[in-house]
Design a protein around this motif. Structure first.
Motif, mmCIF file in Angstrom:
data_model
loop_
_atom_site.group_PDB
_atom_site.id
_atom_site.type_symbol
_atom_site.label_atom_id
_atom_site.label_comp_id
_atom_site.label_asym_id
_atom_site.label_seq_id
_atom_site.Cartn_x
_atom_site.Cartn_y
_atom_site.Cartn_z
ATOM 1 N N LYS A 126 2.007 8.386 -4.098
ATOM 2 C CA LYS A 126 1.173 8.487 -5.299
ATOM 3 C C LYS A 126 0.684 7.116 -5.736
ATOM 4 O O LYS A 126 -0.493 6.931 -6.086
ATOM 5 C CB LYS A 126 1.979 9.146 -6.417
ATOM 6 N N ARG A 127 1.567 6.132 -5.716
ATOM 7 C CA ARG A 127 1.179 4.792 -6.152
ATOM 8 C C ARG A 127 0.128 4.199 -5.216
ATOM 9 O O ARG A 127 -0.800 3.513 -5.657
ATOM 10 C CB ARG A 127 2.407 3.884 -6.197
ATOM 11 N N GLN A 128 0.250 4.457 -3.927
ATOM 12 C CA GLN A 128 -0.659 3.840 -2.970
ATOM 13 C C GLN A 128 -2.031 4.509 -2.944
ATOM 14 O O GLN A 128 -3.052 3.830 -2.818
ATOM 15 C CB GLN A 128 -0.040 3.882 -1.572
ATOM 16 N N HIS A 129 -2.065 5.844 -3.107
ATOM 17 C CA HIS A 129 -3.326 6.554 -2.883
ATOM 18 C C HIS A 129 -3.963 7.129 -4.147
ATOM 19 O O HIS A 129 -5.154 7.454 -4.119
ATOM 20 C CB HIS A 129 -3.099 7.693 -1.881
ATOM 21 N N TYR A 130 -3.216 7.281 -5.218
ATOM 22 C CA TYR A 130 -3.766 7.960 -6.390
ATOM 23 C C TYR A 130 -3.752 7.114 -7.664
ATOM 24 O O TYR A 130 -4.617 7.272 -8.513
ATOM 25 C CB TYR A 130 -3.000 9.274 -6.648
ATOM 26 N N ASP A 131 -2.763 6.270 -7.827
ATOM 27 C CA ASP A 131 -2.706 5.471 -9.052
ATOM 28 C C ASP A 131 -3.832 4.444 -9.065
ATOM 29 O O ASP A 131 -4.197 3.897 -8.008
ATOM 30 C CB ASP A 131 -1.360 4.747 -9.159
ATOM 31 N N PRO A 132 -4.405 4.155 -10.240
ATOM 32 C CA PRO A 132 -5.476 3.148 -10.308
ATOM 33 C C PRO A 132 -4.958 1.775 -9.922
ATOM 34 O O PRO A 132 -3.836 1.396 -10.266
ATOM 35 C CB PRO A 132 -5.909 3.197 -11.781
ATOM 36 N N GLU A 135 -4.827 -7.225 -0.580
ATOM 37 C CA GLU A 135 -3.780 -7.218 -1.594
ATOM 38 C C GLU A 135 -2.468 -6.700 -0.999
ATOM 39 O O GLU A 135 -2.433 -5.690 -0.304
ATOM 40 C CB GLU A 135 -4.196 -6.314 -2.752
ATOM 41 N N GLU A 136 -1.406 -7.441 -1.259
ATOM 42 C CA GLU A 136 -0.098 -7.060 -0.737
ATOM 43 C C GLU A 136 0.436 -5.847 -1.495
ATOM 44 O O GLU A 136 0.369 -5.780 -2.713
ATOM 45 C CB GLU A 136 0.878 -8.223 -0.886
ATOM 46 N N LEU A 137 0.945 -4.875 -0.753
ATOM 47 C CA LEU A 137 1.458 -3.668 -1.369
ATOM 48 C C LEU A 137 2.766 -3.962 -2.104
ATOM 49 O O LEU A 137 3.585 -4.761 -1.654
ATOM 50 C CB LEU A 137 1.696 -2.596 -0.307
ATOM 51 N N VAL A 138 2.945 -3.286 -3.237
ATOM 52 C CA VAL A 138 4.189 -3.388 -3.992
ATOM 53 C C VAL A 138 5.146 -2.326 -3.462
ATOM 54 O O VAL A 138 4.830 -1.138 -3.457
ATOM 55 C CB VAL A 138 3.937 -3.179 -5.498
#
Length: 666
Positions: free
Chosen positions: A442-448, A480-483
């Motif tokens: 969700k964080r990678q593909h849907y969250d702004p 951008e580096e992924l969290v």
């Protein structure tokens, strides 16, 4: 002035009758010592008086063993001797490890005798190994002194250095490991198997539950966690407390008390902050005490019940367990709720003149001016929040996004797997891992994505800054580096809570090795030891179990009883289960659920749930619930007071020693 939420001696904010007016500050009077500790002292005196009347001040009224008890004692001794003389397959035992296996083995597999041998081996190698004889007197008492010193530190952590319970417990555990090594080297004590006393299952369970809880809370705003919190909310204090108690009781019976308090401790504190209550203790106590009481209903409600069912010599089914416990649990729930409403009447019924008016408020819908003001303020705040979000008419299905539905699906699957008997530790960790994968996706593909655009003073967007290398070539910005989850959510797991339990396991395990708890049980039970669940001995027995459960923890006490009385009847175990579970409400250290509530509340800033505030309510409530439930269980129970597998039930033996017992049909 300190915060009104975390200090009982500060002022309480009473909403004005007109929501537009500011709240009125009313000073709260500090309760006198007699008001605080009077009920506890009366309850203790009452328990001592009851037992003195039943057994005599010196135990002179202890009844002699009945013929049934003598037969059971002889049958148990002969069964143990027969097991010790059995031949066995050492290779099969090595493969089987510490597992007992099935209770009902076929005749080809060895029947009851082979099951008894496996269980006897399990009790000797896993539950308790008696090494107390290898201690010198100095070693035994010095270990006991160290244990009780750290017990006091854990009970009252604020009296000493600001280390906190996890640090105290871990320090105590390491101290015990080092000191036991010194005793071993000096010949004053045996080897301390520290790895063996650390029970891994609760640690895995707690980690999985914390992981699940964090993702339920953090996955999205307005998700399942927020809906659960809103379902407990109410503008009336006593109704909010009643909702918490109802949820905690039912949830603990259905799942496990540790799971419920771990999930809802933060929710309860959040509700207290939202309503600006002056004293959060009634709500935290409502959560902790009812979670312990509710967990007594089912065999999967708490760790000691799970252990009891696995160690009992005879079969105990889920329905048999619940049918025995339903009346005692209902009685204990009612007593605890009534005491909560009486003891904290001023907080839960603001403006009420006393108990009579409180009953009118609960059963006839009466309201005091202060309660009306609270209710009006609550409704006005809700309306303002809806208006601000443009949701004057709230759709019942609003907010159930795809992610909320996935959360519900995972939680329901977790509950189904738990009910089907799958390992709770594995199930909880799997649930947390699945939620972690969903949250990461969700964080990678849907969250702004975070907006790094810069603007000038007039609000105009500034062009992205360009950088160049030494040769004048433009350096393109790196992707951008992924969290990762390791950098965010996994850091919120309360590893300190795991350290707390590891330290306690080490302290309790070393203390049990000394044999002091076993000696205390034997000396205090006296002639009641072999008839511990028979009236009148049962009332003294449950008191001793309660004391030991708060000194040495309830799970080790159940292990000790399993090793001391290997052929205890199902009814015996029902009494042990109820008393060891209800005993968790006596003091802060009596139950893991209490420690979890205190730890989780402190994590979000509420440090009011301390031993000094828990005991004045916990002691009288526990003793009343314990004795009322014990009386009901002794009068109405469905488990036999004999052992079917030991052939001591009526009709299963023929004047003892007949063909049914002496044959090979064990």
């Amino acid at each position: 002035m300190t915060s009104s939420l975390y200090d009982e001696e500060t002022v309480a904010l009473t909403p004005a009758l007109d929501p537009s007016e500011p709240a009125v500050a009313k000073p709260m009077k500090k309760a006198s010592s007699l008001r605080t500790w009077g009920p506890a002292m009366i309850a203790v005196a009452g328990v001592l008086a009851v037992n003195a009347a039943l057994l005599g001040p010196t135990g002179s009224k202890v009844p002699a063993l009945t013929e049934r008890h003598l037969r059971a004692q002889i049958a148990g001794d002969e069964r143990t001797q027969a097991v010790l003389e059995m031949d066995y397959d050492s290779h099969a035992d090595a493969i089987r490890g510490r597992q007992i296996g099935r209770r009902n083995l076929s005749d080809e597999e060895g029947g009851v005798m082979e099951y008894t041998r496996r269980r006897h081996r399990h009790l000797n190698e896993y539950v308790h190994v008696d090494v107390s004889g290898e201690f010198s007197t100095f070693g035994k008492w010095s270990v006991s002194i160290i244990y009780f010193a750290y017990w006091v530190f854990l009970m009252f952590p604020n009296w000493f250095l600001p280390i906190g319970r996890p640090g105290i417990a871990l320090g105590g555990g390491l101290t015990m490991v080092v000191y036991r090594y010194i005793l071993q080297m000096t010949g004053n004590g045996p080897f301390f198997d520290a790895v063996k006393v650390i029970i891994m299952e609760p640690l895995f369970l707690l980690f999985g539950l914390m992981l699940t809880t964090i993702y339920l809370e953090k996955m999205e705003r307005g998700g399942l966690f927020d809906k659960l919190r809103n379902s407990l909310d109410d503008g009336i204090n006593w109704k909010r407390s009643a909702k918490i108690m109802t949820m905690s009781t039912i949830g603990s019976a259905a799942v496990m008390n540790d799971s419920i308090v771990l999930i809802f401790s933060g929710v309860v504190v959040d509700l207290c902050v939202r309503h600006k209550v002056a004293n959060s203790i009634p709500y935290l106590l409502a959560l902790a005490t009812t979670s312990n009481i509710g967990s007594a209903l089912t065999m999967t409600g708490n760790p000691q019940n799970i252990l009891i069912v696995s160690l009992a010599y005879d079969d105990i089914s889920w329905m048999e367990f619940a049918s025995n416990m339903v009346l005692p649990v209902i009685a204990a729930t009612f007593i605890n709720a009534v005491m909560m409403f009486i003891y904290y009447g001023k907080e839960l019924f603001p403006g009420s003149s006393g108990i009579i008016e409180n009953w009118g408020i609960m059963f006839f819908g009466n309201r005091t001016p202060e309660m009306l003001a609270q209710e009006h303020a609550y409704l006005a705040k809700e309306a303002a929040e809806r208006e601000a979000s443009g949701e004057m008419e709230v759709d019942e299905n609003a907010g159930w996004t795809l992610w909320s539905k996935l959360q519900v699906l995972v939680v329901c699957t977790f509950l189904v797997c738990f009910a089907m008997g799958f390992d709770v530790s594995v199930v909880s960790i799997c649930a947390g891992a699945i939620l972690m994968v969903i949250a990461a996706y969700k964080r990678q593909h849907y969250d702004p994505k975070p907006d790094n655009t810069e603007y000038d003073a007039e609000g105009n967007e500034l062009p992205a800054k360009k950088t160049y290398d030494m040769e004048g070539n433009e350096i393109l910005p790196e992707e951008e580096e992924l969290v990762t989850e390791s950098e965010t959510t996994l850091t919120e797991v309360d590893y300190g809570l795991l350290m707390l339990f590891i330290g306690q396991f080490l302290l309790i395990g070393s203390f049990d090795d000394t044999g002091v708890p076993q000696a205390f049980f034997s000396s205090t039970m006296g002639g009641c030891a072999e008839q511990m669940t028979s009236v009148p001995c049962v009332y003294w027995f449950v008191m001793i179990v309660t004391i030991l459960s708060n000194i040495a923890s309830n799970v080790p006490v159940c292990q000790m009883l399993a090793a001391t009385f290997p052929y205890a009847t199902p009814y015996d175990w029902m009494q042990v289960s109820f008393s060891a579970t209800i005993a968790g409400n006596l003091t802060m250290l009596g139950s893991a659920a209490n420690m979890i509530v205190a730890f989780q509340a402190a994590k979000v800033g509420d440090r009011t749930f301390t031993s000094e505030r828990h005991a004045p309510f916990g002691i009288p409530s526990t003793l009343l619930c314990l004795y009322a439930g014990t009386f009901l269980l002794s009068m109405v129970h469905f488990s036999p007071e004999c052992s079917v597998k030991l052939n001591t039930c009526e009709g299963d033996y023929n004047d003892y020693g007949g063909d049914d017992y002496g044959g090979g049909n064990y």
